[in-house]
Structures are given as structure tokens and as C-alpha cells.
Design an enzyme around this catalytic site. Structure first.
Site, short mmCIF file in Angstrom:
data_model
loop_
_atom_site.label_atom_id
_atom_site.label_comp_id
_atom_site.label_asym_id
_atom_site.label_seq_id
_atom_site.Cartn_x
_atom_site.Cartn_y
_atom_site.Cartn_z
N HIS A 129 0.82 -1.22 0.00
CA HIS A 129 0.00 0.00 0.00
C HIS A 129 0.85 1.27 0.00
O HIS A 129 0.33 2.36 -0.24
CB HIS A 129 -1.01 -0.01 1.16
CG HIS A 129 -0.42 0.20 2.53
ND1 HIS A 129 -0.17 -0.83 3.40
CD2 HIS A 129 -0.07 1.32 3.17
CE1 HIS A 129 0.31 -0.34 4.52
NE2 HIS A 129 0.38 0.97 4.42
N ASP A 159 0.16 -7.52 1.63
CA ASP A 159 0.68 -6.16 1.75
C ASP A 159 2.21 -6.12 1.73
O ASP A 159 2.82 -5.31 2.44
CB ASP A 159 0.14 -5.49 3.02
CG ASP A 159 0.20 -3.96 2.93
OD1 ASP A 159 0.33 -3.43 1.81
OD2 ASP A 159 0.13 -3.31 3.98
N SER A 233 4.83 2.77 7.77
CA SER A 233 4.51 1.62 6.92
C SER A 233 5.71 1.20 6.09
O SER A 233 6.30 2.01 5.38
CB SER A 233 3.35 1.95 5.99
OG SER A 233 2.14 1.97 6.69
N ALA A 250 0.68 -1.51 10.00
CA ALA A 250 -0.57 -0.84 10.38
C ALA A 250 -0.59 -0.57 11.86
O ALA A 250 0.15 -1.15 12.65
CB ALA A 250 -1.78 -1.70 10.00
#
Length: 480
Positions: A129, A159, A233, A250
Site C-alpha cells: 500500500h 501487503d 509503513s 498498520a
């Protein structure tokens, strides 16, 4: 079509990607002033509130020596995305003549973190992301060098993303065995929260194998109370030996990620990240997942009573696909899966999550309850296609391709298949199918995923009606 509550808020509080760095100058305009030292400070007397360098002749422990080796491997990931501006007057000739310089597009910039895992090849691990939809990605090293990054592959469902930089004198962090982590182990998070580079926070492992979080895809997270904020992140979670145990991804906060850290941080285990990277390098930037070839539902108290099972937990198998690994292993509808390779399975979602994290060809020892009695069977995972052509299912779907739903949507409670692409002028396009439509149901029969969707076309119905979710609305589409 009736409205459907938007799914955006399901993941907004947790998966926060890169952090838009605008406004940082305002935060830094008033730096604190250092107080002058006393003119005649007594020698060898520590300042009030400070720690002595040693106690009883023993130096106090410090993370500084370890961090000096690790921090050069943690980088800032900068992304740019060109976004077309939707202006209702942009196509008006008169308006464009009056305002010839009206902008047609803008550039969105964001910041995240990454960690170098291979200094020779320049491989940098980060979150999917962080770089998703980016048109340009650059990496800023701890020594100030900024380098253009090449995209090597990513996996939205876990992710994990891999990018590559070309430079000399890089520092890499060795990957640890994250399976050896225990609750209570000390860990250190390094990244760029709020665009502040090379920031270190520390804490302990609060939980391992954390899953069941809505909107976050396939899950096997390390939970930590080390502060993780927007911009962290893709950064490193390391043990006290300076080895990478996780990739920060996260922070859970009921008030939203921008409200700050409350000690509920999540990181992708290094073992999972290593497996994904190996697949990305082997399969030209994509991950090929395996499937057992079954459908299941969460065991309820009423179902457990009817099956003669005292414990109300597990995944009740409702369907076995022909030619699947589950069929070859001898699984049957009515079996209840309560554990997989020794890991507790409490629901259908837990079984699906575990299945999605295993490599193709891996054999899973499934602990079952059959007719109320314990039984263990070993089932192998077979590769599942990334997409299926509509023409192979039904001529009325020619020109469309279908794929499994992104795991973020599935973990948010949605089931069905995604319309991946629709060829212009095709029969599917004439039937008004559009890319990104979600097929929730069909007159072919029940299904929850791509394998079930395929199997449902074993007998083609005279009338094909698809239940479609498009944006935030649902409706039925007659396919002719």
C-alpha cells in the site's frame, strides 16, 4: 439498485500507507532552545533527571550499538502518482479559451518506509500500500542519497512489495526466524513516522499470529506496543540482535490512524515476507497461491449439536470440488476442521486465511471431527489460477475475465468474484458487465470464491442472471 454502505471505512483506521508530508515545516518552525550549561557545574555529577553512565561499575545497557548497524538499512520511500483532475468545464471550448491553463492533472506525493534486505542486489522490502498505483518511486538512504527505485513485484493480499535500487555501499538487515518470537520479547521499530526520518521506538511483542482484523487481507501479524504511526509503513521491526523480525504495516486506532499511536501496532512476520519475496522473484513479480478446493462455513451451536460435536468452533466443510487436493485427501462435506498443522481453526474465515498463507504444493495436516470423532488427514494445496476467462465458463460471458476478490474485501465480510477485465465490444461488454464489478451471486448456484464460481457452471442455466455490486449499489444483471 439499492445503496450499500461503503467499505472504505473498514480499512481506513489501520492500513495507512505512505504519509502525505505537507505541513511539516509548520511543525518544525519553533524548535526548542537548548538551555545554557551552568558556569561552574560540579564535575562528575549527573544533571537532575539523567541516568548515570554506570551502576556499581557496570555500564547501563543501550540499544545504540545495535541501532548504529541497523539504521543505515532503513530508508524513506517517496512515491508520486499522476491523478487526472475531473473538471466539469474542462471540455467546454469557451471555458478553455477563457482559462487556457486550467490544470488537467495533479501529482499526489506520499512518504513511507522501507528496509534493505539485500545489499548486493539492492532489494528493498516495503508495503504494497506504500507503492500502490505509484507512477514514480524513489528511495532516500540514511546517508542522504536519493535513488530511483525499480518495481520488482508486490502482493496486495499480504501487503508486501519489493523494489530495487542500484547503488554501492548499501547496508542490509539480516532476516530472523520470526517463528521463534514469543510474547514478551523486546522489539524495536524503525521508520519515518509523519515524514520524520530515522525514528526509533521500542516495545515488546504483544501477540503473535494475530488475525481476524477486518479489512486487512491475509493475516498472521506480529502485534507490538512499539509506536507505529503514519509513515512507519514498510519500516523495520527488529529484535535486540539487530535482525529483521517484521515489516511494520498498520496501527489499530478506533479514532483513525492520524489520531496517533495507542500501542496496537501490527507487523508482517519476516518468515511470511521472505516467502512472498521468493515468489515475487521466481514468478515475475506475482504470487501464486494454492487452494484446498473446498467451501466451508463457521460451525454454529445448532450445527454442532446436530453433528454430535460438543465444542462449538471450527470450519464445517459444505462442498468439495472434484479433482481438488481436498478430494484426493478424502475430505467430505460434513467434516469439521478444528486445526491445521497444529494451528487452531475456529471459523471458516480462519481456515481460508491459513490456506491463503501456505505455498503451493504444501501438505497440510487437517485435524477434523467426523461423525463426532477425531480424524487427521493430509491435503495438498493445488495452484489456483489468477484469473479465469468468461468464455471458458459460458459463451454469454465472452470477453470478461474473473478473479478472486482482494483479501481486504473478503476479510471485510464480502464474498464472490471480481470482474477483472472486460474487452471493449465483447459480448460481456454488450451485456453491461464492467471492470471492478463484484459478482455476489448467480443463477448457476451458490459460490463464495473463484473456484466455486467455476464449479457452478458445470450445468449452464437457460437464463443467466448475475447479482452485481457496482460501487456502493447492488442490482441484478440479465446476461444474454
Amino acid at each position: 439498485m439499492r445503496p450499500l454502505p461503503t467499505l472504505i471505512a473498514l480499512a481506513a483506521a489501520a492500513a495507512f500507507g505512505g504519509f502525505a508530508a505537507t505541513g511539516l515545516n509548520a511543525l518544525l518552525e519553533q524548535p526548542a532552545q537548548a538551555a545554557p550549561a551552568p558556569a561552574h557545574a560540579p564535575a562528575l555529577v549527573p544533571a537532575i533527571g539523567s541516568l548515570p553512565a554506570a551502576v556499581n561499575g557496570q555500564p547501563l545497557p543501550s540499544l545504540a550499538p545495535m541501532l548504529q548497524k541497523v539504521m543505515p538499512a532503513v530508508v524513506s520511500v517517496n512515491t508520486k502518482q499522476v491523478v487526472r483532475v475531473r473538471n466539469p468545464f474542462a471540455n467546454d471550448p469557451f471555458f478553455r479559451r477563457m482559462f487556457p491553463n486550467i490544470p488537467q492533472e495533479r501529482i499526489n506525493e506520499s512518504l513511507g518506509s522501507g528496509v534493505i534486505i539485500d545489499a548486493v542486489n539492492g532489494y528493498v522490502l516495503t508495503n504494497h500500500h506504500v507503492i500502490e498505483n505509484a507512477d514514480d518511486v524513489s528511495v532516500t538512504l540514511a546517508d542522504g542519497r536519493t535513488l530511483k527505485a525499480e518495481f520488482r513485484g508486490s502482493d496486495a493480499d499480504t501487503d508486501v512489495a519489493l523494489i530495487q535500487i542500484r547503488a554501492d555501499n548499501l547496508t542490509a538487515v539480516p532476516l530472523a526466524d520470526s517463528g521463534a518470537l514469543n510474547v514478551g520479547d523486546f522489539v524495536v521499530a524503525i521508520g519515518n513516522p509523519f515524514g520524520l526520518s530515522q525514528t526509533v521506538t521500542s516495545g515488546i511483542v504483544s501477540a503473535v499470529g494475530r488475525s481476524g482484523i477486518r479489512g486487512l487481507g491475509l493475516q498472521n501479524f506480529i502485534q507490538t506496543d512499539a509506536s507505529i504511526n503514519p509513515g512507519n509503513s514498510g519500516g523495520a521491526l527488529v529484535n535486540l540482535q539487530g535482525q529483521l523480525v517484521g515489516i511494520n504495516t498498520a496501527s489499530l486506532n478506533p479514532q483513525g490512524s492520524m489520531a496517533g499511536n495507542i500501542g496496537l501496532g501490527l507487523a508482517i512476520p519476516s518468515n511470511l515476507a521472505r516467502d512472498v519475496v521468493n515468489q515475487l522473484l521466481k514468478n515475475n513479480g506475482v504470487v501464486i497461491r494454492g487452494t484446498l478446493g473446498l467451501e466451508s462455513q463457521t460451525l454454529t451451536a445448532d450445527l454442532a449439536k446436530g453433528l454430535g460435536i460438543s465444542e462449538t468452533r471450527g470450519a464445517l466443510i459444505t462442498r468439495i470440488y472434484a479433482g481438488s487436493g481436498a478430494a484426493a485427501a478424502g475430505l467430505k462435506a460434513g467434516d469439521v476442521v478444528v486445526a491445521a498443522n497444529g494451528q487452531r481453526i475456529d471459523s471458516a474465515e480462519a481456515l481460508h486465511n491459513y490456506e491463503g498463507l501456505q505455498p503451493v504444493g504444501n501438505a497440510i495436516a487437517l485435524e477434523l471431527r467426523r461423525d463426532g470423532k477425531p480424524l487427521t488427514l493430509r491435503a495438498a494445496l493445488k495452484a489456483q489460477p489468477g484469473a479465469v476467462a468468461g468464455a471458458s465458463l459460458d459463451p454469454r460471458l465472452t470477453g470478461a475475465s474473473f478473479a478472486d476478490l482482494p483479501e481486504a474485501l473478503r476479510s471485510a465480510g464480502l464474498s464472490g468474484v471480481l470482474v477483472k477485465d472486460v474487452a471493449r465490444g465483447s459480448r460481456a461488454a454488450q451485456n453491461q458487465l464492467q471492470p471492478d464489478d463484484v459478482v455476489l451471486g448467480a443463477t448457476t448456484g451458490e459460490f463464495t470464491d473463484l473456484a466455486g464460481f467455476q464449479a457452478s457452471f458445470a450445468r449452464k442455466p437457460p437464463q443467466l442472471v448475475l447479482q452485481i455490486m457496482r460501487g456502493n449499489a447492488r442490482g441484478n444483471l440479465l446476461v444474454q
